[in-house]
Design an enzyme around this catalytic site. Structure first.
Site, PDB file in Angstrom:
ATOM      1  N   ARG A  54       0.862  -1.238   0.143  1.00 32.57           N
ATOM      2  CA  ARG A  54       0.005   0.002   0.128  1.00 32.57           C
ATOM      3  C   ARG A  54       1.030   1.020   0.193  1.00 32.57           C
ATOM      4  O   ARG A  54       2.127   0.908   0.530  1.00 32.57           O
ATOM      5  CB  ARG A  54      -0.934  -0.143   1.279  1.00 32.57           C
ATOM      6  CG  ARG A  54      -1.904  -1.278   1.282  1.00 32.57           C
ATOM      7  CD  ARG A  54      -2.547  -1.169   2.633  1.00 32.57           C
ATOM      8  NE  ARG A  54      -3.477  -2.394   2.842  1.00 32.57           N
ATOM      9  CZ  ARG A  54      -3.227  -3.261   3.450  1.00 32.57           C
ATOM     10  NH1 ARG A  54      -1.898  -3.630   4.178  1.00 32.57           N
ATOM     11  NH2 ARG A  54      -4.065  -4.238   3.525  1.00 32.57           N
ATOM     12  N   LYS A  70      -1.996  -2.542   7.944  1.00 28.76           N
ATOM     13  CA  LYS A  70      -3.116  -2.178   8.771  1.00 28.76           C
ATOM     14  C   LYS A  70      -3.113  -2.930  10.219  1.00 28.76           C
ATOM     15  O   LYS A  70      -3.072  -4.096  10.202  1.00 28.76           O
ATOM     16  CB  LYS A  70      -4.419  -2.394   8.036  1.00 28.76           C
ATOM     17  CG  LYS A  70      -4.609  -1.519   6.911  1.00 28.76           C
ATOM     18  CD  LYS A  70      -5.925  -1.855   6.296  1.00 28.76           C
ATOM     19  CE  LYS A  70      -6.119  -0.967   5.051  1.00 28.76           C
ATOM     20  NZ  LYS A  70      -7.310  -1.286   4.335  1.00 28.76           N
ATOM     21  N   HIS A  90      -2.549   2.520  -5.931  1.00 31.18           N
ATOM     22  CA  HIS A  90      -3.406   1.505  -5.480  1.00 31.18           C
ATOM     23  C   HIS A  90      -3.523   0.562  -6.475  1.00 31.18           C
ATOM     24  O   HIS A  90      -3.288  -0.740  -6.157  1.00 31.18           O
ATOM     25  CB  HIS A  90      -4.600   1.816  -4.866  1.00 31.18           C
ATOM     26  CG  HIS A  90      -4.858   0.933  -3.564  1.00 31.18           C
ATOM     27  ND1 HIS A  90      -4.139   0.604  -2.447  1.00 31.18           N
ATOM     28  CD2 HIS A  90      -6.082  -0.182  -3.605  1.00 31.18           C
ATOM     29  CE1 HIS A  90      -4.722  -0.263  -1.730  1.00 31.18           C
ATOM     30  NE2 HIS A  90      -5.611  -0.603  -2.524  1.00 31.18           N
ATOM     31  N   ARG A 120      -0.810  -2.039  -6.571  1.00 33.74           N
ATOM     32  CA  ARG A 120      -1.094  -3.085  -5.628  1.00 33.74           C
ATOM     33  C   ARG A 120      -2.036  -4.376  -6.115  1.00 33.74           C
ATOM     34  O   ARG A 120      -1.736  -5.324  -6.233  1.00 33.74           O
ATOM     35  CB  ARG A 120      -1.212  -2.746  -4.415  1.00 33.74           C
ATOM     36  CG  ARG A 120      -1.486  -3.653  -3.257  1.00 33.74           C
ATOM     37  CD  ARG A 120      -2.031  -2.851  -1.913  1.00 33.74           C
ATOM     38  NE  ARG A 120      -2.896  -3.782  -0.981  1.00 33.74           N
ATOM     39  CZ  ARG A 120      -2.421  -4.518   0.059  1.00 33.74           C
ATOM     40  NH1 ARG A 120      -1.101  -4.782  -0.127  1.00 33.74           N
ATOM     41  NH2 ARG A 120      -3.305  -5.269   0.771  1.00 33.74           N
ATOM     42  N   HIS A 147      -3.611  -9.494   3.945  1.00 33.59           N
ATOM     43  CA  HIS A 147      -5.072  -9.241   4.098  1.00 33.59           C
ATOM     44  C   HIS A 147      -5.399 -10.369   5.483  1.00 33.59           C
ATOM     45  O   HIS A 147      -4.999 -11.334   5.473  1.00 33.59           O
ATOM     46  CB  HIS A 147      -5.864  -9.918   2.869  1.00 33.59           C
ATOM     47  CG  HIS A 147      -5.833  -9.116   1.615  1.00 33.59           C
ATOM     48  ND1 HIS A 147      -5.938  -9.620   0.483  1.00 33.59           N
ATOM     49  CD2 HIS A 147      -5.571  -7.567   1.856  1.00 33.59           C
ATOM     50  CE1 HIS A 147      -6.165  -8.265  -0.475  1.00 33.59           C
ATOM     51  NE2 HIS A 147      -5.854  -7.329   0.160  1.00 33.59           N
ATOM     52  N   TYR A 166      -9.317 -10.978  -6.366  1.00 29.86           N
ATOM     53  CA  TYR A 166      -8.612 -10.984  -7.275  1.00 29.86           C
ATOM     54  C   TYR A 166      -8.891 -12.380  -8.335  1.00 29.86           C
ATOM     55  O   TYR A 166      -8.537 -12.251  -9.439  1.00 29.86           O
ATOM     56  CB  TYR A 166      -7.218 -11.031  -7.041  1.00 29.86           C
ATOM     57  CG  TYR A 166      -6.874  -9.951  -6.431  1.00 29.86           C
ATOM     58  CD1 TYR A 166      -6.402  -8.626  -7.121  1.00 29.86           C
ATOM     59  CD2 TYR A 166      -6.818  -9.815  -4.878  1.00 29.86           C
ATOM     60  CE1 TYR A 166      -6.190  -7.430  -6.389  1.00 29.86           C
ATOM     61  CE2 TYR A 166      -6.475  -8.676  -4.202  1.00 29.86           C
ATOM     62  CZ  TYR A 166      -6.319  -7.411  -5.005  1.00 29.86           C
ATOM     63  OH  TYR A 166      -5.869  -6.145  -4.361  1.00 29.86           O
TER      64      TYR A 166
END
Length: 311
Positions: A162, A188, A255, A258, A281, A290
């Site tokens: 990110r 995150k 983004h 990514r 994730h 994806y």
């Protein structure tokens, strides 16, 4: 108190007490007006506070079904329901309306958008040519800025970071030729992961550091014009300029690099669990988006190439 008066009081409270933005007040006001208009048709008269307090969840479900028939998307209906929950909660707390049993009412779940990836050729152009001003006939950039853009965008595409993760790196984290095999990234929620870095990315970072010069390990890896940490908006603006001059699609953003990293790995046969770990994730369902991108790409290829695809 009529429904219209209740709506006006709520909007005034949102603006004055909650300091909601004008756009929020306008959007929520429109949602409440739609709902009150539906109830007027549904009940045969304009609802007052008593009628609003006598509602049951089926009334809200009927409104959402009516809006779906009118063409509202799941995301729009979910927003309308959130606005109405706030409206009815306000009336309960501030005007003595009977509390409604809405806890079990679930709104529509909007489908998450399919990630928009670049083609491999376009992603490679961004990663390697974003600082090449001569190729696009632009005014020459300072060498430091050009090298920084190539290093940053190479890192986003080559390692799937990110942009906030890349800009949070310090000099001590810089992936260089001959260094450790993987880059430690804090994502995150403070969750750390290890991401392998390609030799081409390491070379781009090394070339940037040659222009950047030495510094203490705790200094930002990517510097802005004033010597502080580079702002994401600056990188986004730079890529926006590049994509327009290079004729790249409008979704060519930091983004999207990514997204392209994940999509191209999946297309090359990488395991979905491995891609999940590389992206950081928390849930596999997020990574599974994806597969839709890859399937769409295969279908587009079939339509272009198969002799009977246009019949």
């Amino acid at each position: 108190m009529t429904g219209a008066q209740a709506r006006a009081a709520w909007l005034a409270w949102l603006a004055a007490e909650r300091r909601a933005s004008p756009n929020t007040v306008e959007a929520y006001g429109a949602d409440a007006a739609e709902f009150l208009g539906f109830l007027t048709r549904h009940l045969g008269q304009e609802p007052d506070l008593g009628a609003l307090g006598a509602m049951v969840p089926a009334d809200l479900r009927a409104f959402l079904a009516d809006r779906a028939a009118a063409g509202d998307s799941p995301a729009t209906r979910a927003r309308r329901l959130a606005a109405l929950r706030g409206f009815l909660r306000y009336l309960t707390r501030h005007h003595g309306m009977a509390a409604l049993p809405l806890g079990a009412l679930r709104g529509p779940r909007p489908k998450p958008p399919i990630p928009r990836a670049l083609t491999a050729a376009d992603a490679r152009r961004v990663a390697t040519e974003a600082g090449d001003v001569h190729a696009l006939g632009r005014r020459e950039k300072p060498a430091l800025q050009a090298a920084r853009e190539v290093a940053l965008f190479s890192l986003l595409y080559g390692a799937g970071l990110r942009i906030a993760e890349a800009l949070a790196l310090d000099l001590a984290d810089a992936p260089l030729p001959g260094g450790t095999a993987a880059l430690r990234v804090r994502g995150k929620g403070g969750k750390e992961r290890l991401v392998p870095v390609l030799p081409a990315v390491r070379d781009a970072v090394a070339a940037y550091l040659t222009q950047r010069g030495p510094g203490s390990p705790a200094e930002p890896l990517f510097l802005g014009a004033r010597g502080g940490r580079l702002d994401a908006a600056v990188a986004q603006r730079s890529l926006r300029e590049f994509r327009r001059l290079a004729g790249l699609p409008e979704h060519a953003t930091p983004h999207a690099l990514r997204h392209s990293f994940a999509t191209h790995l999946l297309g090359g046969g990488a395991d979905l669990r491995a891609i999940q770990e590389l992206l950081g994730h928390a849930s596999l369902s997020t990574t599974q988006r994806y597969t839709a991108v890859d399937a769409a790409g295969l279908l587009a290829t079939w339509r272009r190439a198969h002799p009977r695809a246009r019949e």
